[in-house]
Design a protein around this motif. Structure first.
Motif, PDB file in Angstrom:
ATOM      1  N   GLN A 210       5.884  28.193  -9.161  1.00 32.99           N
ATOM      2  CA  GLN A 210       6.290  29.396  -8.441  1.00 32.99           C
ATOM      3  C   GLN A 210       6.050  30.653  -9.270  1.00 32.99           C
ATOM      4  OE1 GLN A 210       7.087  29.546  -5.253  1.00 32.99           O
ATOM      5  NE2 GLN A 210       6.769  27.320  -5.187  1.00 32.99           N
ATOM      6  N   CYS A 211       6.389  30.607 -10.542  1.00 31.35           N
ATOM      7  CA  CYS A 211       6.183  31.776 -11.399  1.00 31.35           C
ATOM      8  C   CYS A 211       4.712  32.157 -11.479  1.00 31.35           C
ATOM      9  CB  CYS A 211       6.735  31.501 -12.797  1.00 31.35           C
ATOM     10  SG  CYS A 211       8.530  31.352 -12.877  1.00 31.35           S
ATOM     11  N   LEU A 212       3.858  31.168 -11.674  1.00 31.40           N
ATOM     12  CA  LEU A 212       2.436  31.442 -11.842  1.00 31.40           C
ATOM     13  C   LEU A 212       1.795  31.863 -10.525  1.00 31.40           C
ATOM     14  CD1 LEU A 212       1.674  28.459 -14.232  1.00 31.40           C
ATOM     15  CD2 LEU A 212       1.813  30.881 -14.858  1.00 31.40           C
ATOM     16  N   ASN A 213       2.223  31.266  -9.418  1.00 33.71           N
ATOM     17  CA  ASN A 213       1.667  31.646  -8.118  1.00 33.71           C
ATOM     18  C   ASN A 213       2.103  33.034  -7.684  1.00 33.71           C
ATOM     19  OD1 ASN A 213       0.366  29.201  -7.939  1.00 33.71           O
ATOM     20  ND2 ASN A 213       1.824  28.283  -6.519  1.00 33.71           N
ATOM     21  N   SER A 214       3.269  33.474  -8.153  1.00 26.72           N
ATOM     22  CA  SER A 214       3.790  34.783  -7.746  1.00 26.72           C
ATOM     23  C   SER A 214       3.473  35.873  -8.771  1.00 26.72           C
ATOM     24  CB  SER A 214       5.306  34.701  -7.524  1.00 26.72           C
ATOM     25  OG  SER A 214       5.982  34.308  -8.712  1.00 26.72           O
ATOM     26  N   GLY A 215       2.659  35.544  -9.761  1.00 17.46           N
ATOM     27  CA  GLY A 215       2.257  36.545 -10.737  1.00 17.46           C
ATOM     28  C   GLY A 215       3.336  36.915 -11.725  1.00 17.46           C
ATOM     29  N   ARG A 216       4.202  35.945 -12.080  1.00 19.32           N
ATOM     30  CA  ARG A 216       5.281  36.212 -13.029  1.00 19.32           C
ATOM     31  C   ARG A 216       5.217  35.230 -14.207  1.00 19.32           C
ATOM     32  NH1 ARG A 216       9.348  39.620 -11.476  1.00 19.32           N
ATOM     33  NH2 ARG A 216      10.745  38.593 -12.969  1.00 19.32           N
ATOM     34  N   PRO A 217       4.127  35.220 -14.956  1.00 16.99           N
ATOM     35  CA  PRO A 217       4.026  34.289 -16.088  1.00 16.99           C
ATOM     36  C   PRO A 217       5.049  34.577 -17.175  1.00 16.99           C
ATOM     37  CG  PRO A 217       2.256  35.909 -16.179  1.00 16.99           C
ATOM     38  CD  PRO A 217       2.925  36.081 -14.847  1.00 16.99           C
ATOM     39  N   ASP A 218       5.481  35.841 -17.284  1.00 18.58           N
ATOM     40  CA  ASP A 218       6.425  36.186 -18.342  1.00 18.58           C
ATOM     41  C   ASP A 218       7.791  35.536 -18.140  1.00 18.58           C
ATOM     42  OD1 ASP A 218       4.438  37.638 -19.482  1.00 18.58           O
ATOM     43  OD2 ASP A 218       5.324  39.608 -19.133  1.00 18.58           O
ATOM     44  N   ASP A 219       8.086  35.108 -16.913  1.00 18.98           N
ATOM     45  CA  ASP A 219       9.335  34.369 -16.693  1.00 18.98           C
ATOM     46  C   ASP A 219       9.331  33.063 -17.485  1.00 18.98           C
ATOM     47  OD1 ASP A 219      10.295  36.325 -15.061  1.00 18.98           O
ATOM     48  OD2 ASP A 219       9.923  35.269 -13.184  1.00 18.98           O
ATOM     49  N   LEU A 220       8.173  32.428 -17.596  1.00 14.41           N
ATOM     50  CA  LEU A 220       8.076  31.183 -18.354  1.00 14.41           C
ATOM     51  C   LEU A 220       8.196  31.460 -19.849  1.00 14.41           C
ATOM     52  CD1 LEU A 220       5.190  29.375 -16.437  1.00 14.41           C
ATOM     53  CD2 LEU A 220       7.651  29.242 -16.049  1.00 14.41           C
ATOM     54  N   LEU A 221       7.583  32.535 -20.317  1.00 18.59           N
ATOM     55  CA  LEU A 221       7.711  32.895 -21.727  1.00 18.59           C
ATOM     56  C   LEU A 221       9.158  33.237 -22.063  1.00 18.59           C
ATOM     57  CD1 LEU A 221       4.491  35.095 -21.966  1.00 18.59           C
ATOM     58  CD2 LEU A 221       4.809  32.814 -22.933  1.00 18.59           C
TER      59      LEU A 221
ATOM     60  N   HIS B 283       9.024  30.017   0.151  1.00 18.22           N
ATOM     61  CA  HIS B 283       9.685  31.053   0.948  1.00 18.22           C
ATOM     62  C   HIS B 283      10.596  31.918   0.080  1.00 18.22           C
ATOM     63  CE1 HIS B 283      11.229  32.747   4.761  1.00 18.22           C
ATOM     64  NE2 HIS B 283      12.357  32.893   4.059  1.00 18.22           N
ATOM     65  N   PHE B 284      11.394  31.306  -0.751  1.00 22.08           N
ATOM     66  CA  PHE B 284      12.323  32.084  -1.570  1.00 22.08           C
ATOM     67  C   PHE B 284      11.583  32.986  -2.545  1.00 22.08           C
ATOM     68  CE2 PHE B 284      15.682  29.462   0.086  1.00 22.08           C
ATOM     69  CZ  PHE B 284      16.838  30.221  -0.072  1.00 22.08           C
ATOM     70  N   TRP B 285      10.528  32.493  -3.163  1.00 28.84           N
ATOM     71  CA  TRP B 285       9.819  33.331  -4.132  1.00 28.84           C
ATOM     72  C   TRP B 285       9.025  34.438  -3.450  1.00 28.84           C
ATOM     73  CZ3 TRP B 285      12.040  29.385  -6.634  1.00 28.84           C
ATOM     74  CH2 TRP B 285      12.338  29.570  -7.991  1.00 28.84           C
ATOM     75  N   MET B 286       8.606  34.191  -2.206  1.00 27.58           N
ATOM     76  CA  MET B 286       7.828  35.216  -1.521  1.00 27.58           C
ATOM     77  C   MET B 286       8.719  36.253  -0.847  1.00 27.58           C
ATOM     78  SD  MET B 286       4.856  34.803   1.378  1.00 27.58           S
ATOM     79  CE  MET B 286       3.729  34.116   0.174  1.00 27.58           C
ATOM     80  N   TYR B 287       9.823  35.804  -0.239  1.00 28.18           N
ATOM     81  CA  TYR B 287      10.605  36.720   0.591  1.00 28.18           C
ATOM     82  C   TYR B 287      11.944  37.133  -0.033  1.00 28.18           C
ATOM     83  CZ  TYR B 287       7.108  35.606   4.049  1.00 28.18           C
ATOM     84  OH  TYR B 287       5.913  35.453   4.705  1.00 28.18           O
TER      85      TYR B 287
ATOM     86  N   ASP C  81       1.189  23.891   5.003  1.00 31.11           N
ATOM     87  CA  ASP C  81       2.022  25.075   4.832  1.00 31.11           C
ATOM     88  C   ASP C  81       3.237  24.968   5.745  1.00 31.11           C
ATOM     89  OD1 ASP C  81       3.100  27.527   4.455  1.00 31.11           O
ATOM     90  OD2 ASP C  81       1.382  28.685   5.168  1.00 31.11           O
ATOM     91  N   ARG C  82       4.424  24.911   5.149  1.00 27.64           N
ATOM     92  CA  ARG C  82       5.660  24.783   5.920  1.00 27.64           C
ATOM     93  C   ARG C  82       6.405  26.107   6.020  1.00 27.64           C
ATOM     94  NH1 ARG C  82       5.487  19.831   8.456  1.00 27.64           N
ATOM     95  NH2 ARG C  82       4.779  18.229   6.996  1.00 27.64           N
ATOM     96  N   SER C  83       5.766  27.216   5.674  1.00 23.81           N
ATOM     97  CA  SER C  83       6.477  28.483   5.574  1.00 23.81           C
ATOM     98  C   SER C  83       7.100  28.911   6.898  1.00 23.81           C
ATOM     99  CB  SER C  83       5.539  29.569   5.046  1.00 23.81           C
ATOM    100  OG  SER C  83       4.392  29.682   5.869  1.00 23.81           O
ATOM    101  N   ALA C  84       6.371  28.774   7.999  1.00 24.63           N
ATOM    102  CA  ALA C  84       6.917  29.181   9.300  1.00 24.63           C
ATOM    103  C   ALA C  84       8.117  28.327   9.675  1.00 24.63           C
ATOM    104  CB  ALA C  84       5.828  29.087  10.371  1.00 24.63           C
ATOM    105  N   GLU C  85       8.034  27.036   9.433  1.00 24.03           N
ATOM    106  CA  GLU C  85       9.134  26.121   9.740  1.00 24.03           C
ATOM    107  C   GLU C  85      10.356  26.448   8.899  1.00 24.03           C
ATOM    108  OE1 GLU C  85       9.857  21.251   9.753  1.00 24.03           O
ATOM    109  OE2 GLU C  85       7.882  22.108   9.309  1.00 24.03           O
ATOM    110  N   VAL C  86      10.153  26.717   7.623  1.00 24.76           N
ATOM    111  CA  VAL C  86      11.267  27.048   6.737  1.00 24.76           C
ATOM    112  C   VAL C  86      11.914  28.364   7.156  1.00 24.76           C
ATOM    113  CG1 VAL C  86      11.874  27.725   4.377  1.00 24.76           C
ATOM    114  CG2 VAL C  86      10.381  25.758   4.772  1.00 24.76           C
TER     115      VAL C  86
END
Length: 644
Positions: free
Chosen positions: A392-403, A352-356, A260-265
């Protein structure tokens, strides 16, 4: 009848050629390769071969003995437990243990589609072992299936079949009291034991103390069972590449690859204040290992989508791209491609971008849409970008972005070069454990839409025939049938070839398509179903089965009444040939005679066809004598001796 009927087929189902010519075929070939090579293998069907593979790697979870006893005693077992505990693997293992040479191992569909409840539509065969994965179904579907489960169990007992059901953990409170007796709670097996089993199969046997290292224990404690196999694969790859340091180094490097590189990023991002630098950072993370020109172009596209104001400073007074990339911790390799110096840093940036920056997700999907539409992006760059975005879409709960992307790329004004990208997006969604059902449902909804764009139809045919059929063949066939019914233009041939290919690949699929097509002919609801039915008659490996003969009779009856003679004559003649070429398939004549429904005119036409055909082939065995016997029998005149 075990061998297929030899046939003359008047319609063409050969190599695909479409209105857009060679260029379209090139993109379809690229899409097929992308689906199969990049993401297709993650979509696995279930067969006894898979069970053999699982036997070597399976470590029994808690509750396995109770589950085994329930399945053997009651013909059904319901497996509960949290995600990642190995419920699906346990279900497959239990069913594989019961293989006895009869029946088959099949997965039931987890969507109801237009066939109603799957438990109402499916008729298990003797000895069948069935898996029903309800892990991600919604409340309504779960309650509907529960109400039918005990009735379906009666069918299982009658035919010596078995059913293992994976229950939805999040809807545990909805389980009916009458089903708890058949439920076994599955708990995750010891992760270290699972990893040891996988490593032993690759001839890697580290001592206990090296397996018990703190970093390893921490990692294993937080990942589901399915990710342990991926860790084993990474360790094996390092061993096979000759990486020095033995197991401790392979172990640490394999775990570090997913660190996990989140803190570093987050710390680094705080030092990059300008929008341009942050756009370059995300562009490089998404288009990692691309050329500097691609990174620069996609960063500019991101700034445009975000309506970011341009810099007031003249370009030649700004730092060049090499310096900017260096300050971002990136370097250009000998191959001319840019990457971060720190391993897995690109994933940390994306995470980081998709989470924050959740308020930017809609702009980010438009950015990816525009970047993939850019003709300057190479084929070898496109696949990895889609994989990263899908993750990123699937991990962040946004499957409809792919559709949404798939629809955008295949709309009425979409370019055919985007067909491979749309196909890959959908297969990523289909392969996802949590959202796969959402994608199967959306593909069903699309397939029943009449005004679907040609490019999207082409993508759906490809995805259903090459990806969905591997994991959910029943649902794939239903969707392909809908697409075939509504097919026109360049999709007509590909849809027909795909649905027939799936139907002829398995007896169950043949039965399913015949059951869908034959009743519709009497209603004359779908014109293309007539051609599909006639194509199905050209290979009839199951004519000895009563349900197949019933479906064929129903279909031929509609054909006789609704199609002109010249359209169905070649298909009837091919059945005459089949009767004379091989012993046994006399039942083909029974089907034709019964389909005439005692109408003298039709019986006369059929007899005259047989007589003319027989006269044109004097050296072949006759069929008219046998046919007139069956006509007499159908009319109650079997006491008459035919004059031949």
């Amino acid at each position: 009848m075990t061998e297929p009927v030899s046939a003359y087929i008047s319609e063409s189902y050969g190599a695909v050629h479409t209105g857009d010519g060679t260029q379209l075929n090139v993109y379809l070939a690229a899409a097929s390769t992308r689906v199969q090579d990049k993401v297709g293998p993650s979509l696995r069907g279930i067969t006894d071969h898979d069970g053999d593979w699982l036997d070597q790697r399976f470590v029994a979870p808690g509750g396995m003995q109770r589950a085994r006893s329930l399945l053997r005693t009651h013909s059904v077992v319901l497996l509960s437990g949290p995600p990642g505990s190995g419920r699906r693997a346990a279900a497959l293992k239990l069913l594989h243990e019961l293989a006895n040479g009869t029946g088959g191992l099949y997965e039931l569909p987890d969507t109801e589609d237009d066939s109603g409840s799957v438990l109402d539509a499916v008729e298990p065969n003797t000895g069948d072992r069935l898996l029903l994965d309800l892990s991600v179904v919604d409340e309504t579907h779960y309650l509907s299936l529960q109400s039918r489960l005990l009735g379906f169990r009666a069918k299982l007992i009658e035919r010596g079949a078995r059913l293992a059901v994976v229950l939805p953990h999040r809807h545990a409170y909805l389980q009916g009291v009458d089903l708890k007796h058949y439920t076994a709670e599955i708990t995750k097996p010891a992760s270290r034991d699972v990893l040891s089993r996988y490593l032993q199969l690759d001839n890697i046997r580290p001592p206990t103390e090296e397996m018990a290292a703190h970093g390893m224990a921490t990692y294993l404690a937080r990942v589901p069972v399915r990710e342990i196999a991926e860790l084993s694969d990474r360790i094996r790859d390092l061993r096979d590449k000759g990486t020095p340091g033995g197991f401790p180094n392979w172990r640490d490097r394999a775990i570090k690859r997913v660190a996990d590189r989140s803190a570093e990023v987050a710390a680094d991002l705080a030092t990059h204040h300008s929008g341009r630098r942050r756009a370059l950072l995300l562009a490089l993370a998404m288009f990692h290992e691309s050329s500097p020109a691609t990174v620069l172009h996609t960063a500019g596209a991101l700034l445009a989508v975000l309506s970011h104001p341009p810099s007031d400073q003249p370009r030649l007074e700004q730092a060049d791209l090499s310096r900017e990339l260096t300050e971002l911790g990136a370097e250009t390799g000998p191959d001319g491609l840019v990457q971060f110096r720190t391993h897995n840093y690109d994933r940390g940036v994306r995470d980081h971008f998709w989470m924050y920056f959740p308020d930017l997700t809609e702009q980010l999907r438009r950015w990816i849409r525009d970047c993939l539409a850019w003709p300057g992006l190479g084929e070898d760059e496109r696949g990895p970008v889609i994989t990263r975005f899908a993750e990123q879409c699937l991990n962040s709960g946004r499957p409809d972005d792919l559709l949404w992307l798939a629809e955008s790329w295949t709309g009425h004004h979409g370019h055919i070069r985007l067909i491979p990208d749309a196909a890959q997006v959908l297969v990523h969604g289909l392969a996802h454990e949590q959202y796969g059902q959402r994608f199967r449902q959306q593909i069903y909804d699309w397939s029943t839409t009449k005004t679907l764009p040609q490019n999207l139809k082409q993508v759906l045919v490809l995805v259903c025939s090459q990806a969905m059929r591997r994991s959910h063949p029943y649902q794939a066939l239903v969707r392909l049938h809908h697409l075939d019914r509504r097919a026109d233009g360049r999709v007509a041939d590909t849809a027909r070839t795909a649905v027939l290919g799936l139907a002829h690949s398995d007896d169950r699929m043949y039965r399913l398509l015949l059951q869908r097509v034959s009743p519709s002919l009497a209603e004359a609801g779908w014109a293309r179903d007539f051609g599909l039915f006639l194509a199905l008659t050209q290979s009839v490996p199951l004519v000895a089965a009563r349900d197949v003969r019933t479906g064929l009779t129903e279909g031929w009856a509609a054909v006789f009444r609704r199609l002109p003679l010249e359209q169905w004559q070649p298909y009837a003649l091919s059945w005459f040939a089949a009767v004379t070429d091989a012993p046994g398939p006399e039942q083909l004549l029974d089907v034709l005679v019964n389909a005439c429904q005692n109408e003298a005119v039709l019986l006369g036409v059929l007899y005259q066809l047989a007589l003319d055909w027989e006269r044109s082939r004097p050296r072949r065995p006759g069929v008219t004598g046998l046919l007139i016997e069956k006509i007499n029998l159908a009319q109650g005149l079997d006491h008459l001796v035919p004059a031949v």
